[in-house]
Every structure is written in structure tokens, then in C-alpha cells.
Design a protein around this motif. Structure first.
Motif, PDB file in Angstrom:
ATOM      1  N   HIS A  93       5.069  -0.074 -10.203  1.00 17.67           N
ATOM      2  CA  HIS A  93       6.268   0.332  -9.472  1.00 17.67           C
ATOM      3  C   HIS A  93       7.488  -0.281 -10.164  1.00 17.67           C
ATOM      4  O   HIS A  93       7.773  -1.467  -9.993  1.00 17.67           O
ATOM      5  CB  HIS A  93       6.182  -0.135  -8.018  1.00 17.67           C
ATOM      6  CG  HIS A  93       7.386   0.224  -7.226  1.00 17.67           C
ATOM      7  ND1 HIS A  93       8.326  -0.695  -6.839  1.00 17.67           N
ATOM      8  CD2 HIS A  93       7.814   1.425  -6.774  1.00 17.67           C
ATOM      9  CE1 HIS A  93       9.278  -0.080  -6.177  1.00 17.67           C
ATOM     10  NE2 HIS A  93       8.997   1.196  -6.119  1.00 17.67           N
ATOM     11  N   TRP A 153      -1.532   0.755 -10.466  1.00 15.87           N
ATOM     12  CA  TRP A 153      -0.251   1.259  -9.995  1.00 15.87           C
ATOM     13  C   TRP A 153       0.849   0.362 -10.543  1.00 15.87           C
ATOM     14  O   TRP A 153       0.738  -0.866 -10.496  1.00 15.87           O
ATOM     15  CB  TRP A 153      -0.178   1.234  -8.471  1.00 15.87           C
ATOM     16  CG  TRP A 153      -1.217   2.065  -7.806  1.00 15.87           C
ATOM     17  CD1 TRP A 153      -1.126   3.384  -7.461  1.00 15.87           C
ATOM     18  CD2 TRP A 153      -2.509   1.634  -7.383  1.00 15.87           C
ATOM     19  NE1 TRP A 153      -2.298   3.788  -6.868  1.00 15.87           N
ATOM     20  CE2 TRP A 153      -3.156   2.738  -6.812  1.00 15.87           C
ATOM     21  CE3 TRP A 153      -3.198   0.412  -7.451  1.00 15.87           C
ATOM     22  CZ2 TRP A 153      -4.441   2.672  -6.295  1.00 15.87           C
ATOM     23  CZ3 TRP A 153      -4.476   0.348  -6.950  1.00 15.87           C
ATOM     24  CH2 TRP A 153      -5.090   1.466  -6.372  1.00 15.87           C
ATOM     25  N   THR A 158       3.046   6.420  -8.776  1.00 18.07           N
ATOM     26  CA  THR A 158       3.007   5.092  -9.392  1.00 18.07           C
ATOM     27  C   THR A 158       1.668   4.804 -10.067  1.00 18.07           C
ATOM     28  O   THR A 158       1.522   3.784 -10.725  1.00 18.07           O
ATOM     29  CB  THR A 158       3.295   3.983  -8.349  1.00 18.07           C
ATOM     30  OG1 THR A 158       2.296   4.008  -7.338  1.00 18.07           O
ATOM     31  CG2 THR A 158       4.690   4.135  -7.750  1.00 18.07           C
ATOM     32  N   LYS A 159       0.711   5.693  -9.887  1.00 18.46           N
ATOM     33  CA  LYS A 159      -0.616   5.491 -10.484  1.00 18.46           C
ATOM     34  C   LYS A 159      -0.542   5.756 -11.985  1.00 18.46           C
ATOM     35  O   LYS A 159       0.103   6.689 -12.444  1.00 18.46           O
ATOM     36  CB  LYS A 159      -1.642   6.410  -9.833  1.00 18.46           C
ATOM     37  CG  LYS A 159      -3.049   6.072 -10.243  1.00 18.46           C
ATOM     38  CD  LYS A 159      -4.060   6.732  -9.347  1.00 18.46           C
ATOM     39  CE  LYS A 159      -5.409   6.186  -9.722  1.00 18.46           C
ATOM     40  NZ  LYS A 159      -6.427   7.152  -9.814  1.00 18.46           N
ATOM     41  N   GLN A 196      -8.267   1.516 -11.047  1.00 14.06           N
ATOM     42  CA  GLN A 196      -7.093   1.999 -10.319  1.00 14.06           C
ATOM     43  C   GLN A 196      -5.936   1.083 -10.700  1.00 14.06           C
ATOM     44  O   GLN A 196      -6.045  -0.143 -10.574  1.00 14.06           O
ATOM     45  CB  GLN A 196      -7.337   1.908  -8.809  1.00 14.06           C
ATOM     46  CG  GLN A 196      -8.504   2.699  -8.320  1.00 14.06           C
ATOM     47  CD  GLN A 196      -8.135   4.141  -8.010  1.00 14.06           C
ATOM     48  OE1 GLN A 196      -6.975   4.529  -8.022  1.00 14.06           O
ATOM     49  NE2 GLN A 196      -9.135   4.933  -7.743  1.00 14.06           N
ATOM     50  N   ASP A 217       0.817  -1.218   0.000  1.00 14.01           N
ATOM     51  CA  ASP A 217       0.000   0.000   0.000  1.00 14.01           C
ATOM     52  C   ASP A 217       0.849   1.267   0.000  1.00 14.01           C
ATOM     53  O   ASP A 217       0.433   2.292  -0.539  1.00 14.01           O
ATOM     54  CB  ASP A 217      -0.954   0.013   1.196  1.00 14.01           C
ATOM     55  CG  ASP A 217      -2.141  -0.924   1.000  1.00 14.01           C
ATOM     56  OD1 ASP A 217      -2.422  -1.305  -0.156  1.00 14.01           O
ATOM     57  OD2 ASP A 217      -2.793  -1.275   2.001  1.00 14.01           O
ATOM     58  N   ARG A 222      -5.497  -6.584 -13.242  1.00 16.13           N
ATOM     59  CA  ARG A 222      -4.391  -7.194 -12.491  1.00 16.13           C
ATOM     60  C   ARG A 222      -3.760  -8.316 -13.327  1.00 16.13           C
ATOM     61  O   ARG A 222      -2.545  -8.462 -13.372  1.00 16.13           O
ATOM     62  CB  ARG A 222      -4.927  -7.722 -11.158  1.00 16.13           C
ATOM     63  CG  ARG A 222      -3.882  -8.135 -10.191  1.00 16.13           C
ATOM     64  CD  ARG A 222      -4.518  -8.384  -8.818  1.00 16.13           C
ATOM     65  NE  ARG A 222      -3.681  -9.226  -8.018  1.00 16.13           N
ATOM     66  CZ  ARG A 222      -2.594  -8.828  -7.384  1.00 16.13           C
ATOM     67  NH1 ARG A 222      -2.214  -7.585  -7.455  1.00 16.13           N
ATOM     68  NH2 ARG A 222      -1.877  -9.675  -6.669  1.00 16.13           N
ATOM     69  N   ASP A 235      -0.320  -3.421  -9.430  1.00 20.25           N
ATOM     70  CA  ASP A 235      -1.563  -3.854  -8.807  1.00 20.25           C
ATOM     71  C   ASP A 235      -2.717  -3.064  -9.413  1.00 20.25           C
ATOM     72  O   ASP A 235      -2.506  -2.010 -10.018  1.00 20.25           O
ATOM     73  CB  ASP A 235      -1.513  -3.610  -7.298  1.00 20.25           C
ATOM     74  CG  ASP A 235      -2.364  -4.604  -6.516  1.00 20.25           C
ATOM     75  OD1 ASP A 235      -3.231  -5.272  -7.132  1.00 20.25           O
ATOM     76  OD2 ASP A 235      -2.165  -4.712  -5.295  1.00 20.25           O
ATOM     77  N   SER A 236      -3.904  -3.592  -9.260  1.00 29.45           N
ATOM     78  CA  SER A 236      -5.123  -2.935  -9.719  1.00 29.45           C
ATOM     79  C   SER A 236      -6.279  -3.382  -8.852  1.00 29.45           C
ATOM     80  O   SER A 236      -6.236  -4.456  -8.251  1.00 29.45           O
ATOM     81  CB  SER A 236      -5.414  -3.287 -11.179  1.00 29.45           C
ATOM     82  OG  SER A 236      -6.645  -2.724 -11.599  1.00 29.45           O
ATOM     83  N   ASP A 237      -7.319  -2.564  -8.845  1.00 30.61           N
ATOM     84  CA  ASP A 237      -8.526  -2.942  -8.122  1.00 30.61           C
ATOM     85  C   ASP A 237      -9.461  -3.784  -8.980  1.00 30.61           C
ATOM     86  O   ASP A 237     -10.498  -4.239  -8.506  1.00 30.61           O
ATOM     87  CB  ASP A 237      -9.249  -1.703  -7.585  1.00 30.61           C
ATOM     88  CG  ASP A 237      -9.691  -0.754  -8.682  1.00 30.61           C
ATOM     89  OD1 ASP A 237      -9.298  -0.927  -9.849  1.00 30.61           O
ATOM     90  OD2 ASP A 237     -10.425   0.207  -8.361  1.00 30.61           O
ATOM     91  N   LYS A 277       1.337   2.544  -3.438  1.00 33.44           N
ATOM     92  CA  LYS A 277       0.149   2.986  -4.185  1.00 33.44           C
ATOM     93  C   LYS A 277      -0.025   4.482  -3.964  1.00 33.44           C
ATOM     94  O   LYS A 277      -0.874   4.936  -3.200  1.00 33.44           O
ATOM     95  CB  LYS A 277      -1.086   2.196  -3.738  1.00 33.44           C
ATOM     96  CG  LYS A 277      -1.009   0.737  -4.110  1.00 33.44           C
ATOM     97  CD  LYS A 277      -2.241  -0.009  -3.636  1.00 33.44           C
ATOM     98  CE  LYS A 277      -2.161  -1.479  -3.996  1.00 33.44           C
ATOM     99  NZ  LYS A 277      -3.332  -2.220  -3.507  1.00 33.44           N
TER     100      LYS A 277
END
Length: 135
Positions: free
Chosen positions: A57, A55, A45-46, A53, A38, A77, A70-72, A41
Motif C-alpha cells: 500500500h 500486498w 494492492t495485491k 499473498q 485488512d 514479510r 504485508d504477506s502471509d 488487502k
């Protein structure tokens, strides 16, 4: 030349004839990734241009490029996992030489993603290429 991990995905897609099975496989690839911490995030990085959403990295170690993400959204994802298979481990100078469109076309993704998902995928590719070019 694509990375071995990406070639494995291509082989899996050739084995899976039904797009629904392929879609589920992409989701499973995403589920197999470790979640992004987290603390990573953050706005830097977005990825803009994605409906979900997202991100990414990036990390460059020993001249090699890799990124975590990562993604929601489960399918996004999974798309991150596919891009990681395509790019992770490459020498940073080779990232820009990858024809992501042609490689992803081997999976037939473009025909099965919504316009918003396709735009988000392009935004993720642009972010990867931009970070590698700036390194």
C-alpha cells in the motif's frame, strides 16, 4: 545512496556471519512491522508474481514515497521490511534511481532465495517503481 535504515540492515548482515542467522533476522524485521489493515488487502494492492499473498500500500506525502505491506509468509514479510528500509522516505522522483538489485546484492539475498521468492521480490520492486513513476 541507500537510506540509513537500509544501511543498518547491511551492517547487521555484516555482523551476522551465518546465513541462517541472517534469514532469522529478515523474519524478525518482518515481525517488527505493523500488520496491514485488512481493508487494504484488496486486489489493487495485491502484488502478482509472488508465490505468497503479498500486498503493498503506497503513500506519497509531501513529495516523499513510502509504503506499508504485508504477506502471509514470514520471510516475504521480512523482505517487505527490507524494501521499506530501502525506499521509504525517499523523494518520489528518486525511487526509480535506486538500483535495488545492487543494493540487495550487498545483503547476499539472491544466492539464498528460491527462484519463486526471487521472482516475487522482483515483482515487489517493480510495483514500488511503477507506483512512484506514476505519481
Amino acid at each position: 545512496m541507500a537510506q540509513d535504515a537500509f544501511e543498518d540492515i547491511v551492517a547487521d548482515f555484516e555482523f551476522l556471519e551465518d546465513w541462517e542467522d541472517r534469514y532469522r533476522h529478515v523474519i524478525e524485521l518482518g515481525r517488527g512491522m505493523d500488520p496491514l489493515d485488512d481493508a487494504l488487502k484488496v486486489p489493487a494492492t495485491k502484488v502478482d508474481g509472488c508465490a505468497s499473498q503479498v500486498w503493498l500500500h503506497p503513500v506519497i506525502e509531501g513529495g516523499r514515497f513510502r509504503f506499508d505491506g504485508d504477506s502471509d509468509a514470514m520471510i516475504v514479510r521480512g523482505l517487505i521490511a527490507v524494501l521499506r528500509a530501502l525506499y521509504n522516505g525517499l523523494p518520489v522522483g528518486e525511487v526509480a534511481r535506486v538500483d535495488a538489485g545492487a543494493e540487495l546484492a550487498r545483503l547476499g539475498l539472491q544466492e539464498h532465495l528460491s527462484a519463486q521468492r526471487s521472482n516475487g521480490l522482483r515483482a515487489m520492486i517493480e510495483r514500488v517503481r511503477g507506483v512512484a513513476a506514476a505519481a
